[in-house]
Design a protein around this motif. Structure first.
Motif, PDB file in Angstrom:
ATOM      1  N   ALA A   1     -32.111 -38.294  39.840  1.00 10.28           N
ATOM      2  CA  ALA A   1     -31.443 -37.112  39.286  1.00 10.28           C
ATOM      3  C   ALA A   1     -30.913 -37.416  37.898  1.00 10.28           C
ATOM      4  O   ALA A   1     -29.730 -37.244  37.613  1.00 10.28           O
ATOM      5  N   SER A   2     -31.806 -37.820  37.024  1.00 12.74           N
ATOM      6  CA  SER A   2     -31.413 -38.111  35.643  1.00 12.74           C
ATOM      7  C   SER A   2     -32.150 -37.168  34.704  1.00 12.74           C
ATOM      8  O   SER A   2     -33.221 -36.643  35.033  1.00 12.74           O
ATOM      9  N   GLY A   3     -31.552 -36.949  33.530  1.00  9.38           N
ATOM     10  CA  GLY A   3     -32.194 -36.136  32.498  1.00  9.38           C
ATOM     11  C   GLY A   3     -32.527 -34.742  32.987  1.00  9.38           C
ATOM     12  O   GLY A   3     -31.727 -34.072  33.650  1.00  9.38           O
ATOM     13  N   GLN A   4     -33.744 -34.301  32.694  1.00 12.04           N
ATOM     14  CA  GLN A   4     -34.163 -32.945  33.035  1.00 12.04           C
ATOM     15  C   GLN A   4     -34.270 -32.724  34.538  1.00 12.04           C
ATOM     16  O   GLN A   4     -34.085 -31.601  35.020  1.00 12.04           O
ATOM     17  N   ARG A   5     -34.544 -33.781  35.274  1.00 12.39           N
ATOM     18  CA  ARG A   5     -34.642 -33.622  36.732  1.00 12.39           C
ATOM     19  C   ARG A   5     -33.337 -33.080  37.311  1.00 12.39           C
ATOM     20  O   ARG A   5     -33.345 -32.213  38.184  1.00 12.39           O
ATOM     21  N   LEU A   6     -32.211 -33.596  36.842  1.00  9.24           N
ATOM     22  CA  LEU A   6     -30.930 -33.134  37.358  1.00  9.24           C
ATOM     23  C   LEU A   6     -30.740 -31.646  37.076  1.00  9.24           C
ATOM     24  O   LEU A   6     -30.317 -30.881  37.951  1.00  9.24           O
ATOM     25  N   GLY A   7     -31.059 -31.221  35.852  1.00  6.90           N
ATOM     26  CA  GLY A   7     -30.939 -29.810  35.521  1.00  6.90           C
ATOM     27  C   GLY A   7     -31.793 -28.932  36.417  1.00  6.90           C
ATOM     28  O   GLY A   7     -31.364 -27.864  36.858  1.00  6.90           O
ATOM     29  N   HIS A   8     -33.023 -29.374  36.713  1.00  3.65           N
ATOM     30  CA  HIS A   8     -33.914 -28.591  37.564  1.00  3.65           C
ATOM     31  C   HIS A   8     -33.428 -28.571  39.011  1.00  3.65           C
ATOM     32  O   HIS A   8     -33.548 -27.550  39.690  1.00  3.65           O
ATOM     33  N   LEU A   9     -32.884 -29.689  39.487  1.00  5.78           N
ATOM     34  CA  LEU A   9     -32.364 -29.727  40.853  1.00  5.78           C
ATOM     35  C   LEU A   9     -31.174 -28.781  41.016  1.00  5.78           C
ATOM     36  O   LEU A   9     -31.061 -28.070  42.024  1.00  5.78           O
ATOM     37  N   LEU A  10     -30.301 -28.739  40.021  1.00  4.86           N
ATOM     38  CA  LEU A  10     -29.132 -27.864  40.090  1.00  4.86           C
ATOM     39  C   LEU A  10     -29.538 -26.399  39.943  1.00  4.86           C
ATOM     40  O   LEU A  10     -28.994 -25.521  40.621  1.00  4.86           O
ATOM     41  N   MET A  11     -30.493 -26.124  39.065  1.00  2.00           N
ATOM     42  CA  MET A  11     -30.956 -24.744  38.925  1.00  2.00           C
ATOM     43  C   MET A  11     -31.600 -24.262  40.217  1.00  2.00           C
ATOM     44  O   MET A  11     -31.371 -23.127  40.650  1.00  2.00           O
ATOM     45  N   ARG A  12     -32.363 -25.123  40.850  1.00  8.02           N
ATOM     46  CA  ARG A  12     -32.993 -24.727  42.118  1.00  8.02           C
ATOM     47  C   ARG A  12     -31.929 -24.427  43.175  1.00  8.02           C
ATOM     48  O   ARG A  12     -32.052 -23.475  43.953  1.00  8.02           O
ATOM     49  N   ALA A  13     -30.860 -25.221  43.200  1.00  3.82           N
ATOM     50  CA  ALA A  13     -29.779 -24.956  44.150  1.00  3.82           C
ATOM     51  C   ALA A  13     -29.128 -23.604  43.869  1.00  3.82           C
ATOM     52  O   ALA A  13     -28.719 -22.898  44.799  1.00  3.82           O
ATOM     53  N   GLU A  14     -29.044 -23.220  42.599  1.00  3.34           N
ATOM     54  CA  GLU A  14     -28.534 -21.893  42.251  1.00  3.34           C
ATOM     55  C   GLU A  14     -29.498 -20.808  42.728  1.00  3.34           C
ATOM     56  O   GLU A  14     -29.089 -19.818  43.349  1.00  3.34           O
ATOM     57  N   LEU A  15     -30.781 -20.970  42.419  1.00  2.00           N
ATOM     58  CA  LEU A  15     -31.771 -19.961  42.775  1.00  2.00           C
ATOM     59  C   LEU A  15     -31.908 -19.807  44.287  1.00  2.00           C
ATOM     60  O   LEU A  15     -32.219 -18.714  44.775  1.00  2.00           O
ATOM     61  N   ASP A  16     -31.668 -20.878  45.030  1.00  2.00           N
ATOM     62  CA  ASP A  16     -31.758 -20.831  46.485  1.00  2.00           C
ATOM     63  C   ASP A  16     -30.456 -20.354  47.132  1.00  2.00           C
ATOM     64  O   ASP A  16     -30.347 -20.326  48.364  1.00  2.00           O
ATOM     65  N   GLY A  17     -29.474 -19.991  46.307  1.00  2.00           N
ATOM     66  CA  GLY A  17     -28.224 -19.464  46.842  1.00  2.00           C
ATOM     67  C   GLY A  17     -27.340 -20.516  47.488  1.00  2.00           C
ATOM     68  O   GLY A  17     -26.502 -20.182  48.335  1.00  2.00           O
ATOM     69  N   VAL A  18     -27.499 -21.755  47.075  1.00  2.00           N
ATOM     70  CA  VAL A  18     -26.658 -22.826  47.609  1.00  2.00           C
ATOM     71  C   VAL A  18     -25.372 -22.951  46.803  1.00  2.00           C
ATOM     72  O   VAL A  18     -24.283 -23.084  47.368  1.00  2.00           O
ATOM     73  N   VAL A  19     -25.480 -22.900  45.478  1.00  2.00           N
ATOM     74  CA  VAL A  19     -24.320 -23.122  44.616  1.00  2.00           C
ATOM     75  C   VAL A  19     -24.197 -22.016  43.586  1.00  2.00           C
ATOM     76  O   VAL A  19     -25.135 -21.261  43.320  1.00  2.00           O
ATOM     77  N   CYS A  20     -23.010 -21.948  43.009  1.00  2.00           N
ATOM     78  CA  CYS A  20     -22.749 -21.113  41.837  1.00  2.00           C
ATOM     79  C   CYS A  20     -21.644 -21.819  41.053  1.00  2.00           C
ATOM     80  O   CYS A  20     -21.289 -22.957  41.363  1.00  2.00           O
ATOM     81  N   SER A  21     -21.100 -21.167  40.064  1.00  2.00           N
ATOM     82  CA  SER A  21     -20.071 -21.797  39.256  1.00  2.00           C
ATOM     83  C   SER A  21     -18.764 -21.923  40.020  1.00  2.00           C
ATOM     84  O   SER A  21     -18.387 -21.044  40.798  1.00  2.00           O
ATOM     85  N   GLY A  22     -18.063 -23.039  39.781  1.00  2.00           N
ATOM     86  CA  GLY A  22     -16.702 -23.213  40.250  1.00  2.00           C
ATOM     87  C   GLY A  22     -15.747 -23.072  39.076  1.00  2.00           C
ATOM     88  O   GLY A  22     -16.164 -22.757  37.955  1.00  2.00           O
ATOM     89  N   PRO A  23     -14.460 -23.307  39.289  1.00  2.00           N
ATOM     90  CA  PRO A  23     -13.507 -23.244  38.177  1.00  2.00           C
ATOM     91  C   PRO A  23     -13.751 -24.377  37.190  1.00  2.00           C
ATOM     92  O   PRO A  23     -14.190 -25.469  37.570  1.00  2.00           O
ATOM     93  N   ARG A  24     -13.486 -24.113  35.933  1.00  2.00           N
ATOM     94  CA  ARG A  24     -13.641 -25.176  34.934  1.00  2.00           C
ATOM     95  C   ARG A  24     -12.571 -26.244  35.139  1.00  2.00           C
ATOM     96  O   ARG A  24     -11.438 -25.953  35.515  1.00  2.00           O
ATOM     97  N   ARG A  25     -12.928 -27.474  34.883  1.00  2.00           N
ATOM     98  CA  ARG A  25     -12.005 -28.595  34.929  1.00  2.00           C
ATOM     99  C   ARG A  25     -11.828 -29.084  33.495  1.00  2.00           C
ATOM    100  O   ARG A  25     -12.662 -29.798  32.953  1.00  2.00           O
TER     101      ARG A  25
END
Length: 373
Positions: free
Chosen positions: A154-178
């Protein structure tokens, strides 16, 4: 729709778009109302989307918009085209169900280049869900570490694609900013369940939201904004066609809601729009807003999406900001020398932006002279 008495064939069209996007007329009471009205608002430039909302909400400072996002009344996720957008919680699931399949198909080529397959996405989604369970909000890098611990590269572009897929699959969305860092949260913990919509109902609902907030618009405009195919966009418009009125302008057909009449704009009505404001980015064709030669003077079609200055719906230049501790410097670049009335209107808009940020204004006039407001 009656013809506008103007030598500009697009005068009525741009006036209606200003009105329907609520850049003129009655403002919204809350940030959530502004986003719901538009369906979704493009948000990869975080500072820009806050100002896009701020311009449309009555007396809303930046902190009010930030609070709506931190508290989860607005969610930031990949839902159209693909890029980040803000949506309200009640809309996120049906909208993802409608648009995510096409985004996944679009991303599949790049996923293959990164050696990401469905088995990897299932593992990464499960790992991300476990890491966030129980109300935990983690940053991109923290989720990257969780994936690495699960032996998922999960480095570089792979991490971005893994997180985007989790968004598209309805697993995650934005949380509060830290601080200044964005976090992710579980969608199921961030947004309460909402009644599902059938695919045809979802398509009609998205088309209705788009036309009412961005019209007059073409089928191609809706396809561009939504990321849906032209045939699906056409089907969405046809589903609500009894509610709409057709406008023929040149060789193009535009759609708007019936009994929607152009406002009478006082001269001049000016706006300092942010990067990727819905008034511009939601339409494929910018010819109604600026002549081709003027577009080239501002750096080409792509640069039109970056902080345009708009007068009575037309692009007349661009602006940029520089933030200091207690001051925001606003620098204006205009295509032509402004009249006194335009200068006054632009100064008022720059002052409004400074007030939104809670900062003092330093205005750099078109001739390069600095003026304090």
């Amino acid at each position: 729709m009656p013809r506008a008495r103007s030598s500009d064939p697009y005068a009525a069209l741009v006036a209606l778009r200003l009105q329907n996007s609520r850049l003129v007329g009655a403002p919204f009471a809350t940030p959530e109302a502004a986003v719901q009205w538009h369906g979704a608002m493009q948000a990869q430039d975080y500072a820009a989307v806050k100002w896009a909302i701020g311009q449309r909400v009555h007396d809303a400072p930046e902190s009010d918009v930030e609070s709506a996002i931190d508290c989860g009344r607005l969610l930031r996720t990949h839902v159209l085209r693909p890029t980040w957008h803000l949506v309200i919680p009640a809309d996120i699931r049906w909208m993802l169900k409608l648009t995510a399949p096409r985004i996944r198909a679009f991303m599949s080529y790049y996923d293959r280049q990164l050696e990401l397959d469905e088995a990897t996405f299932r593992r990464s989604n499960a790992t991300i869900a476990k890491a966030l369970r129980g109300g935990r909000n983690l940053t991109r890098n923290e989720l990257g570490s969780a994936l690495s611990d699960a032996r998922i590269v999960a480095s570089g572009q792979r991490l971005g694609h893994l997180l985007m897929r989790a968004e598209l699959d309805g697993v995650v969305c934005s949380g509060p900013r830290r601080g200044k860092q964005f976090t992710y949260a579980l969608l199921d913990e961030r947004a309460p369940p909402s009644p599902p919509l059938a695919s045809d109902e979802a398509l009609a609902t998205l088309a209705r939201r788009y036309v009412r907030s961005h019209g007059p618009c073409s089928v191609q405009d809706f396809s561009w904004w939504s990321g849906l195919s032209v045939s699906d966009a056409k089907a969405g418009i046809e589903a609500i066609q009894p509610e709409l009125e057709r406008l023929e302008l040149g060789q193009k057909t535009y759609w708007l809601f019936g009994k929607n009449r152009p406002p009478r704009l006082t001269e001049p009505t000016c706006h300092l729009l942010p990067n990727y404001d819905e008034y511009l980015v939601a339409h494929k064709d910018h010819a109604p807003l600026i002549a081709g030669t003027d577009a080239e003077r501002l750096g080409g079609a792509h640069n039109l999406l970056r902080a345009p200055i708009v007068q009575n719906g037309k692009i007349i230049g661009a602006w940029r900001r520089t933030l200091e501790k207690s001051v925001v410097e606003v620098e204006l670049e205009l295509l032509a020398a402004p009249s006194r009335a335009v200068r006054t209107a632009l100064r008022a808009q720059a002052q409004r932006y400074a007030a939104f940020l809670g900062l003092r204004l330093r205005l750099v006039a078109p001739a390069g002279r600095r003026a304090r407001a």
